[in-house]
Each structure stands twice: as structure tokens, then as C-alpha cells.
Motif scaffolding. Structure first.
Motif, PDB file in Angstrom:
ATOM      1  N   THR A  10      -5.480   6.056  -0.526  1.00 30.77           N
ATOM      2  CA  THR A  10      -4.957   6.400   0.806  1.00 30.77           C
ATOM      3  C   THR A  10      -4.870   7.915   0.932  1.00 30.77           C
ATOM      4  O   THR A  10      -4.303   8.583   0.075  1.00 30.77           O
ATOM      5  CB  THR A  10      -3.561   5.785   1.027  1.00 30.77           C
ATOM      6  OG1 THR A  10      -3.659   4.359   0.975  1.00 30.77           O
ATOM      7  CG2 THR A  10      -3.000   6.199   2.378  1.00 30.77           C
ATOM      8  N   THR A  11      -5.415   8.481   2.005  1.00 34.79           N
ATOM      9  CA  THR A  11      -5.417   9.928   2.189  1.00 34.79           C
ATOM     10  C   THR A  11      -4.071  10.418   2.712  1.00 34.79           C
ATOM     11  O   THR A  11      -3.552   9.914   3.711  1.00 34.79           O
ATOM     12  CB  THR A  11      -6.527  10.352   3.165  1.00 34.79           C
ATOM     13  OG1 THR A  11      -7.801   9.964   2.630  1.00 34.79           O
ATOM     14  CG2 THR A  11      -6.518  11.866   3.360  1.00 34.79           C
TER      15      THR A  11
ATOM     16  N   GLY B 116       0.803  -1.205   0.000  1.00 35.45           N
ATOM     17  CA  GLY B 116       0.000   0.000   0.000  1.00 35.45           C
ATOM     18  C   GLY B 116       0.840   1.261   0.000  1.00 35.45           C
ATOM     19  O   GLY B 116       2.055   1.240  -0.181  1.00 35.45           O
TER      20      GLY B 116
ATOM     21  N   ARG C 129      -6.113  11.894  -1.954  1.00 31.78           N
ATOM     22  CA  ARG C 129      -6.134  10.434  -1.913  1.00 31.78           C
ATOM     23  C   ARG C 129      -5.180   9.911  -2.983  1.00 31.78           C
ATOM     24  O   ARG C 129      -5.347  10.213  -4.166  1.00 31.78           O
ATOM     25  CB  ARG C 129      -7.543   9.893  -2.102  1.00 31.78           C
ATOM     26  CG  ARG C 129      -8.447  10.116  -0.900  1.00 31.78           C
ATOM     27  CD  ARG C 129      -9.648   9.175  -0.901  1.00 31.78           C
ATOM     28  NE  ARG C 129     -10.502   9.406  -2.057  1.00 31.78           N
ATOM     29  CZ  ARG C 129     -11.532  10.244  -2.090  1.00 31.78           C
ATOM     30  NH1 ARG C 129     -11.818  10.971  -1.012  1.00 31.78           N
ATOM     31  NH2 ARG C 129     -12.255  10.383  -3.178  1.00 31.78           N
TER      32      ARG C 129
ATOM     33  N   GLY D  14       3.412  10.848   0.924  1.00 29.89           N
ATOM     34  CA  GLY D  14       2.945   9.498   0.648  1.00 29.89           C
ATOM     35  C   GLY D  14       3.961   8.757  -0.197  1.00 29.89           C
ATOM     36  O   GLY D  14       4.338   9.228  -1.266  1.00 29.89           O
TER      37      GLY D  14
END
Length: 323
Positions: free
Chosen positions: A227-228, A24, A223, A235
Motif C-alpha cells: 500500500t502506497t 490491510g 509502499r 500508514g
């Protein structure tokens, strides 16, 4: 920008090829770093950190502002040295005057890239201009690979033309994305781009599957493949994906900086403004700077160069990424 911490940590940043990245998106939080005295600018540093030290060859990421210059005093970084890296300056607002030991006198402005190659050694100064009221941007470093880390000094300037997409715009300052390619020279494959998203907008970008990516959010909740990632966060997206989907989860425009590159296969040592391979190499660069050798001089800056901090007495200790 200099790393002006008075006691900079000495870090061994490891290659990640033996790691098994999570499937992820990993969200990294920033730490606040004051650059100087009581009225100094504060920056939010997301690279390097214990959880992740490199994204491709990107080894350092500072995000600052928006700062009211009347309160913070703006940026005034005296001449300081670099080895083994390229510096990437990118502004959202304000203006910075750049001078270096190549003789370059240039300005960093919003939407314009300044890339300086340190290689064997360069020094430069950075000062926000008198007309700047709000200073806001990012300062990034790229580690040079072994083959090119002692290359000569260089400076490049580029003004990308934003690519307009249905859900936003993309300004590519390094590498290729959204049908545009930057002409700027790097020594490893890299991606660097500013992406803006309209309120509620989504942009799907075709990316190189060999690249790992970092999404540094400046404004809005974004996002990243579901995923925020919130403002000031980074990220991390492991390699293997051919598409990145970015969605603005807010009712206002969102902005982010997208970084990418193939996992960097070499171990580097970072301390102060130096990227090397060993403690001895870093110590030699520090000694050269303090005795006025190797780095040249910056002309036109009103003030003395930055002195180097003292080296730590403890030996280097690897800081490896969390699996």
C-alpha cells in the motif's frame, strides 16, 4: 513541543481491544495546525484524529518542516506543562534548545533522541537555536499507563547508531528492531525508529506480532506491504504481522518514522498538553498550572510561561476509532 492551539479539542481516546481492525494498511492524512501567530510554524498532525486516536501508547504525532527559519521565525515555545505522558523529540535538521523543571538544559539534534517524562507534572521550553536555518522533525507523545502515570519527572538522551541494511538504514531510538535495542526506558513496550530507504530500495523488517504499527512518511512514496503511503501521511498496520516490508517507490532516497506498540488497553482523555483519565483530572492540572503549583519552574528562558486555554463548557464526548 506544546500543543499551542488556542481552542484545543478535548478528546476521549478509546482502547481498541473491542475493535476489528482492517486486514490491510489504513492510510491516515494529516491536518495542518498553526502553532501561534501569523508567522508561526505549521505542523501536520496525524495523531490523534477521528479515524484513529492511538497506535500502541503513541497518542500524538506532529510532523513539521522543512521550514525556512528566516520566514517562519523558527520554534519558540514558552514554558508549558505536561502530565501523564512522555514527550519524544526527533529532528531531521536544525537544533532545538530544551530546558525543563528538572533543571535539564539540553539540545535536540538530528539523529539524537530527547525523551522527557511528565508523569505527575513537569514543564519545559523549546527554542530553535540561532544557528538553525532549516527546522524539520517530529514531536511525539506517549501515554503513560495507569500504573505509572503519576511517576516522577525524568529526562533521557540517546544517540542511536544506524543499522545498515541492503536497502537502507534503521536508527532505533526506542525499543528493538533490526538487531538493535535502545537503552531508553519506557513504561509500555514501544518501537520508535527512523528508516531511510535508498532509491528503489526495499527493507523487510521482523517485528513483534503483538504490536500495531504506524509508518509516518517524511519523504518519498513508500509502499507498506504493497500500500502506497505518501509524504505527510501515516500508514496504520494492525497487529498480527511478523514482518513489515517497506519499499521506496521513487528514484530518490525516502525517509520515514516507524512507530509501534501493543494496543493500549486504557481509555485516556487528552486536552492541551495533558493526558489524563477524566475531565476533573484535566481541570485540576490546568488550575495547578495557572496558580504556579505542582509543575516546578523553567530557569533560563527569557519570557513568561504559556497560559492555559479555557476549558470547554461541553462535557467529554468519546471519539472512537472507525472499525
Amino acid at each position: 513541543m506544546s500543543n499551542t492551539e488556542t481552542r484545543p479539542a478535548e478528546m476521549r481516546c478509546g482502547a481498541s481491544l473491542d475493535e476489528a481492525p482492517a486486514a490491510g494498511v489504513e492510510v491516515l492524512t494529516a491536518r495542518n495546525v498553526p502553532l501561534g501567530g501569523p508567522r508561526a510554524m505549521n505542523v501536520r498532525r496525524t495523531l490523534p484524529q477521528r479515524a484513529r486516536t492511538l497506535i500502541g501508547a503513541w497518542c500524538f504525532a506532529d510532523h513539521y518542516g522543512p521550514d525556512d527559519v528566516a520566514e517562519s521565525g523558527g520554534m519558540d515555545v514558552a514554558p508549558h506543562p505536561h502530565i501523564g505522558l512522555q514527550t519524544v523529540s526527533w529532528l531531521f535538521s536544525g537544533e532545538i534548545e530544551h530546558r525543563d523543571s528538572l533543571g535539564t538544559h539540553s539540545f535536540v539534534r538530528p539523529g539524537e533522541l530527547n525523551l522527557m517524562t511528565g508523569g505527575f507534572g513537569i514543564c519545559h521550553s523549546e527554542v530553535s537555536t540561532p544557528g538553525t536555518t532549516v527546522l524539520h522533525g517530529v514531536q511525539l507523545w506517549v501515554a503513560l499507563p495507569e500504573e505509572h502515570r503519576d511517576t516522577g519527572r525524568d529526562f533521557q538522551h540517546h544517540v542511536p547508531v544506524p543499522v545498515v541494511l541492503e536497502g537502507g538504514t534503521v536508527g532505533v531510538f526506542l525499543g528493538s528492531l533490526a538487531g538493535d535495542t535502545s537503552p531508553v526506558t519506557t513504561f509500555t513496550p514501544l518501537l520508535g525508529a527512523e528508516v531511510t530507504l535508498v532509491p528503489g530500495g526495499t527493507v523487510s523488517l521482523d517485528v513483534d506480532t503483538a504490536f500495531e504499527h504506524g509508518v509516518l512518511v517524511d519523504s518519498g512514496d513508500v509502499r507498506v506491504d504493497g500500500t502506497t503511503v505518501r509524504p505527510t501521511e501515516l500508514g496504520y498496520v494492525p497487529s498480527g504481522r511478523g514482518t513489515l516490508t517497506l519499499t521506496n517507490a521513487t528514484t530518490r532516497a525516502a525517509r520515514l518514522v516507524l512507530l509501534g506498540g501493543p494496543p493500549f488497553p486504557e481509555e485516556i482523555v487528552m486536552w492541551w498538553n495533558f493526558v489524563g483519565r477524566s475531565h476533573d483530572e484535566i481541570a485540576q492540572a490546568r488550575e495547578d498550572w495557572m496558580r504556579g503549583a505542582r509543575f516546578g519552574k523553567v530557569h533560563g528562558y527569557d519570557g513568561a510561561p504559556l497560559p492555559a486555554p479555557e476549558l470547554p463548557n461541553t462535557p467529554l464526548r468519546p471519539r472512537r476509532r472507525v472499525r
